[in-house]
Motif scaffolding. Structure first.
Motif, PDB file in Angstrom:
ATOM      1  N   VAL A   1       0.869  -1.179   0.000  1.00  0.00           N
ATOM      2  CA  VAL A   1       0.000   0.000   0.000  1.00  0.00           C
ATOM      3  C   VAL A   1       0.903   1.225   0.000  1.00  0.00           C
ATOM      4  CG1 VAL A   1      -1.780   1.315   1.218  1.00  0.00           C
ATOM      5  CG2 VAL A   1      -1.819  -1.189   1.289  1.00  0.00           C
ATOM      6  N   LEU A   2       0.659   2.131  -0.936  1.00  0.00           N
ATOM      7  CA  LEU A   2       1.374   3.395  -0.995  1.00  0.00           C
ATOM      8  C   LEU A   2       0.422   4.485  -0.519  1.00  0.00           C
ATOM      9  CD1 LEU A   2       3.939   4.956  -1.904  1.00  0.00           C
ATOM     10  CD2 LEU A   2       2.756   5.331  -4.074  1.00  0.00           C
ATOM     11  N   VAL A   3       0.821   5.208   0.519  1.00  0.00           N
ATOM     12  CA  VAL A   3      -0.014   6.282   1.058  1.00  0.00           C
ATOM     13  C   VAL A   3       0.617   7.619   0.678  1.00  0.00           C
ATOM     14  CG1 VAL A   3      -1.064   7.296   3.111  1.00  0.00           C
ATOM     15  CG2 VAL A   3      -0.755   4.808   2.960  1.00  0.00           C
TER      16      VAL A   3
ATOM     17  N   VAL B   1       4.485   7.169   1.529  1.00  0.00           N
ATOM     18  CA  VAL B   1       4.950   6.163   2.487  1.00  0.00           C
ATOM     19  C   VAL B   1       4.464   4.805   1.989  1.00  0.00           C
ATOM     20  CG1 VAL B   1       4.958   5.392   4.882  1.00  0.00           C
ATOM     21  CG2 VAL B   1       4.828   7.838   4.380  1.00  0.00           C
ATOM     22  N   LEU B   2       5.390   3.871   1.858  1.00  0.00           N
ATOM     23  CA  LEU B   2       5.082   2.534   1.375  1.00  0.00           C
ATOM     24  C   LEU B   2       4.992   1.559   2.548  1.00  0.00           C
ATOM     25  CD1 LEU B   2       4.724   0.740  -1.174  1.00  0.00           C
ATOM     26  CD2 LEU B   2       7.208   0.336  -1.073  1.00  0.00           C
ATOM     27  N   PHE B   3       3.957   0.731   2.516  1.00  0.00           N
ATOM     28  CA  PHE B   3       3.736  -0.306   3.521  1.00  0.00           C
ATOM     29  C   PHE B   3       3.628  -1.653   2.820  1.00  0.00           C
ATOM     30  CE2 PHE B   3       2.071   3.581   5.254  1.00  0.00           C
ATOM     31  CZ  PHE B   3       2.390   3.541   6.590  1.00  0.00           C
ATOM     32  N   LYS B   4       4.018  -2.716   3.519  1.00  0.00           N
ATOM     33  CA  LYS B   4       3.784  -4.074   3.038  1.00  0.00           C
ATOM     34  C   LYS B   4       3.182  -4.875   4.182  1.00  0.00           C
ATOM     35  CE  LYS B   4       5.595  -8.214   1.014  1.00  0.00           C
ATOM     36  NZ  LYS B   4       6.749  -9.045   0.743  1.00  0.00           N
TER      37      LYS B   4
ATOM     38  N   LYS C   1       9.131   2.175   3.615  1.00  0.00           N
ATOM     39  CA  LYS C   1       9.993   3.266   3.178  1.00  0.00           C
ATOM     40  C   LYS C   1       9.176   4.539   2.988  1.00  0.00           C
ATOM     41  CE  LYS C   1      13.876   2.389   0.359  1.00  0.00           C
ATOM     42  NZ  LYS C   1      14.429   1.948  -0.912  1.00  0.00           N
ATOM     43  N   MET C   2       9.847   5.684   3.126  1.00  0.00           N
ATOM     44  CA  MET C   2       9.214   6.993   2.942  1.00  0.00           C
ATOM     45  C   MET C   2       9.991   7.769   1.884  1.00  0.00           C
ATOM     46  SD  MET C   2       8.643  10.065   5.744  1.00  0.00           S
ATOM     47  CE  MET C   2       7.849   8.968   6.893  1.00  0.00           C
TER      48      MET C   2
END
Length: 111
Positions: free
Chosen positions: A21-23, A77-80, A86-87
């Protein structure tokens, strides 16, 4: 299709997600944010099979930005699997965003 998320729904939507998910932390009055929004629309068309893209409006939702240490807009901000990966602050062109995502997510696995 790019969705929207609020501070109240963040843990449920992002924290419990499977996959990437990319926020995008943004605000409507922020010109670079609008530029990045246009870029992310194109990235979403190309990479929707690999990740979900969500936006959170920092004009009305500051809790998650503060918690994650977001200092400026725009910031991605990337989530897995609900975990921070990572930001990346600042505006980028489509190629740069895609390269950053590929580097951050690793190569796509064939089925």
């Amino acid at each position: 299709m790019i969705g929207h998320v609020t501070d109240d729904a963040f843990d449920q939507v992002v924290g419990q997600s499977k996959g990437y998910v990319l926020v995008h932390f943004w605000a409507a009055w922020c010109v670079p944010c609008r530029e990045l929004s246009e870029v992310l629309e194109k990235v979403d068309e190309k990479m929707a099979h690999r990740l979900q893209i969500l936006k959170i409006n920092m004009s009305t939702e500051m809790q998650m930005a503060t918690k994650l240490g977001v200092r400026g807009m725009p910031t991605m901000v990337l989530f897995k699997d609900g975990q921070y990966v990572k930001m990346k602050p600042g505006v980028m062109d489509q190629k740069s965003v895609e390269e950053w995502l590929e580097e951050s997510m690793g190569p796509e696995k064939s089925a």
